[in-house]
Design a protein around this motif. Sequence first.
Motif, mmCIF file in Angstrom:
data_model
loop_
_atom_site.group_PDB
_atom_site.id
_atom_site.type_symbol
_atom_site.label_atom_id
_atom_site.label_comp_id
_atom_site.label_asym_id
_atom_site.label_seq_id
_atom_site.Cartn_x
_atom_site.Cartn_y
_atom_site.Cartn_z
ATOM 1 N N LEU A 130 88.638 -12.236 -8.212
ATOM 2 C CA LEU A 130 90.358 -12.457 -7.852
ATOM 3 C C LEU A 130 90.806 -13.704 -7.404
ATOM 4 O O LEU A 130 91.535 -14.322 -7.871
ATOM 5 C CB LEU A 130 90.746 -11.308 -7.206
ATOM 6 C CG LEU A 130 90.762 -9.756 -7.755
ATOM 7 C CD1 LEU A 130 90.878 -8.830 -6.988
ATOM 8 C CD2 LEU A 130 91.694 -9.835 -9.204
ATOM 9 N N ARG A 131 89.792 -13.933 -6.434
ATOM 10 C CA ARG A 131 89.897 -15.363 -5.579
ATOM 11 C C ARG A 131 90.039 -16.469 -6.604
ATOM 12 O O ARG A 131 90.633 -17.610 -6.483
ATOM 13 C CB ARG A 131 89.125 -15.534 -4.664
ATOM 14 C CG ARG A 131 89.601 -14.571 -3.125
ATOM 15 C CD ARG A 131 88.886 -14.900 -1.916
ATOM 16 N NE ARG A 131 89.738 -14.238 -0.816
ATOM 17 C CZ ARG A 131 88.972 -13.642 0.099
ATOM 18 N NH1 ARG A 131 87.729 -13.675 0.198
ATOM 19 N NH2 ARG A 131 89.595 -12.845 1.201
ATOM 20 N N GLU A 132 88.970 -16.514 -7.461
ATOM 21 C CA GLU A 132 88.783 -17.455 -8.362
ATOM 22 C C GLU A 132 89.808 -17.736 -9.204
ATOM 23 O O GLU A 132 90.238 -18.773 -9.645
ATOM 24 C CB GLU A 132 87.330 -17.383 -9.233
ATOM 25 C CG GLU A 132 86.210 -17.550 -8.322
ATOM 26 C CD GLU A 132 84.989 -17.223 -8.825
ATOM 27 O OE1 GLU A 132 84.857 -16.827 -10.073
ATOM 28 O OE2 GLU A 132 83.879 -17.372 -8.312
ATOM 29 N N GLU A 133 90.683 -16.579 -9.576
ATOM 30 C CA GLU A 133 91.774 -16.536 -10.431
ATOM 31 C C GLU A 133 93.077 -17.140 -9.586
ATOM 32 O O GLU A 133 94.017 -17.153 -10.287
ATOM 33 C CB GLU A 133 91.923 -15.104 -11.018
ATOM 34 C CG GLU A 133 90.920 -14.948 -12.062
ATOM 35 C CD GLU A 133 91.008 -13.491 -12.275
ATOM 36 O OE1 GLU A 133 91.881 -12.687 -12.025
ATOM 37 O OE2 GLU A 133 89.909 -12.788 -13.104
ATOM 38 N N GLY A 134 92.877 -16.962 -8.332
ATOM 39 C CA GLY A 134 93.722 -17.744 -7.521
ATOM 40 C C GLY A 134 95.071 -16.668 -7.212
ATOM 41 O O GLY A 134 95.995 -16.676 -6.617
ATOM 42 N N LYS A 135 94.391 -15.169 -7.256
ATOM 43 C CA LYS A 135 95.158 -14.163 -6.705
ATOM 44 C C LYS A 135 94.917 -13.778 -5.394
ATOM 45 O O LYS A 135 93.982 -14.061 -4.751
ATOM 46 C CB LYS A 135 94.923 -12.797 -7.808
ATOM 47 C CG LYS A 135 95.179 -13.305 -9.209
ATOM 48 C CD LYS A 135 94.746 -11.952 -9.874
ATOM 49 C CE LYS A 135 95.294 -12.264 -11.415
ATOM 50 N NZ LYS A 135 94.647 -11.140 -12.090
ATOM 51 N N LYS A 136 96.202 -13.180 -4.666
ATOM 52 C CA LYS A 136 96.033 -12.636 -3.439
ATOM 53 C C LYS A 136 95.119 -11.316 -3.418
ATOM 54 O O LYS A 136 95.292 -10.485 -4.076
ATOM 55 C CB LYS A 136 97.300 -12.493 -2.913
ATOM 56 C CG LYS A 136 97.916 -13.486 -2.256
ATOM 57 C CD LYS A 136 99.085 -13.164 -1.361
ATOM 58 C CE LYS A 136 99.570 -13.905 -0.407
ATOM 59 N NZ LYS A 136 100.626 -13.423 0.510
ATOM 60 N N VAL A 137 94.253 -11.164 -2.496
ATOM 61 C CA VAL A 137 93.291 -10.057 -2.497
ATOM 62 C C VAL A 137 93.434 -9.576 -1.072
ATOM 63 O O VAL A 137 93.263 -10.528 -0.102
ATOM 64 C CB VAL A 137 91.974 -10.365 -3.167
ATOM 65 C CG1 VAL A 137 91.952 -10.471 -4.488
ATOM 66 C CG2 VAL A 137 91.234 -11.296 -2.227
ATOM 67 N N PRO A 138 93.008 -8.172 -0.933
ATOM 68 C CA PRO A 138 93.193 -7.900 0.476
ATOM 69 C C PRO A 138 91.745 -8.072 1.138
ATOM 70 O O PRO A 138 90.827 -8.430 0.069
ATOM 71 C CB PRO A 138 92.952 -6.128 0.286
ATOM 72 C CG PRO A 138 93.230 -5.985 -1.227
ATOM 73 C CD PRO A 138 93.303 -7.379 -1.856
ATOM 74 N N ASP A 139 91.525 -8.117 2.180
ATOM 75 C CA ASP A 139 90.203 -8.924 3.076
ATOM 76 C C ASP A 139 89.858 -7.353 3.345
ATOM 77 O O ASP A 139 90.189 -6.795 4.150
ATOM 78 C CB ASP A 139 90.715 -9.475 4.174
ATOM 79 C CG ASP A 139 89.330 -10.013 4.903
ATOM 80 O OD1 ASP A 139 88.230 -9.885 4.449
ATOM 81 O OD2 ASP A 139 89.408 -10.363 6.002
ATOM 82 N N PHE A 140 88.697 -7.015 2.399
ATOM 83 C CA PHE A 140 87.904 -6.010 2.632
ATOM 84 C C PHE A 140 86.853 -6.169 3.789
ATOM 85 O O PHE A 140 86.023 -6.812 3.904
ATOM 86 C CB PHE A 140 87.082 -5.399 1.663
ATOM 87 C CG PHE A 140 88.118 -4.883 0.414
ATOM 88 C CD1 PHE A 140 88.465 -3.781 0.415
ATOM 89 C CD2 PHE A 140 88.424 -6.014 -0.749
ATOM 90 C CE1 PHE A 140 89.386 -3.351 -0.567
ATOM 91 C CE2 PHE A 140 89.219 -5.595 -1.634
ATOM 92 C CZ PHE A 140 89.759 -4.216 -1.895
#
Length: 153
Positions: A130-140
């Motif tokens: 998801l990060r590589e796609e530039g999307k915001k992701v929750p910090d697990f």
Amino acid sequence: MESNNMYSRNGISKNVASEFKDIIIEKMKVGEHYINPDFKLRDLAKLVSLSKHQTSLVLNQELQMDFNSFINSLRIEKAKEVLANNKRIQIGEVMYQVGFNNSTTFNRAFKKNTNLTPREFVALVEKQKLREEGKKVPDFRIARNNFKIAEEC
């Protein structure tokens, strides 16, 4: 010097043992024999034309692993590859695909080889994609087999 004596007492030299290490790794990776849950030390020995004792010696001295640890490390590498490339696959299905018959053994080997459980590994891979796609992701935050969303990144 003791190491060289160990090899010579068993009918192979240190140089030959090193070559057989490379042969063992190549044959195992190319043939994926480790996927067979019934693959044993005697099968590996036959595959590389050594005695069981010599094969075990090569694994122990050259790779610092016993047979089961070696096979499990190959299985876990394959499991990581499958899990990382197949978003919807079940972990239990992967376990069988890579040669494990028991979830406890699979989970223990996975944790030993990656310091993560299979679920933690999948979550980490998904987050990275998801990060590589530039999307915001929750910090697990990984806390003993459950995930807590700490904050939005």
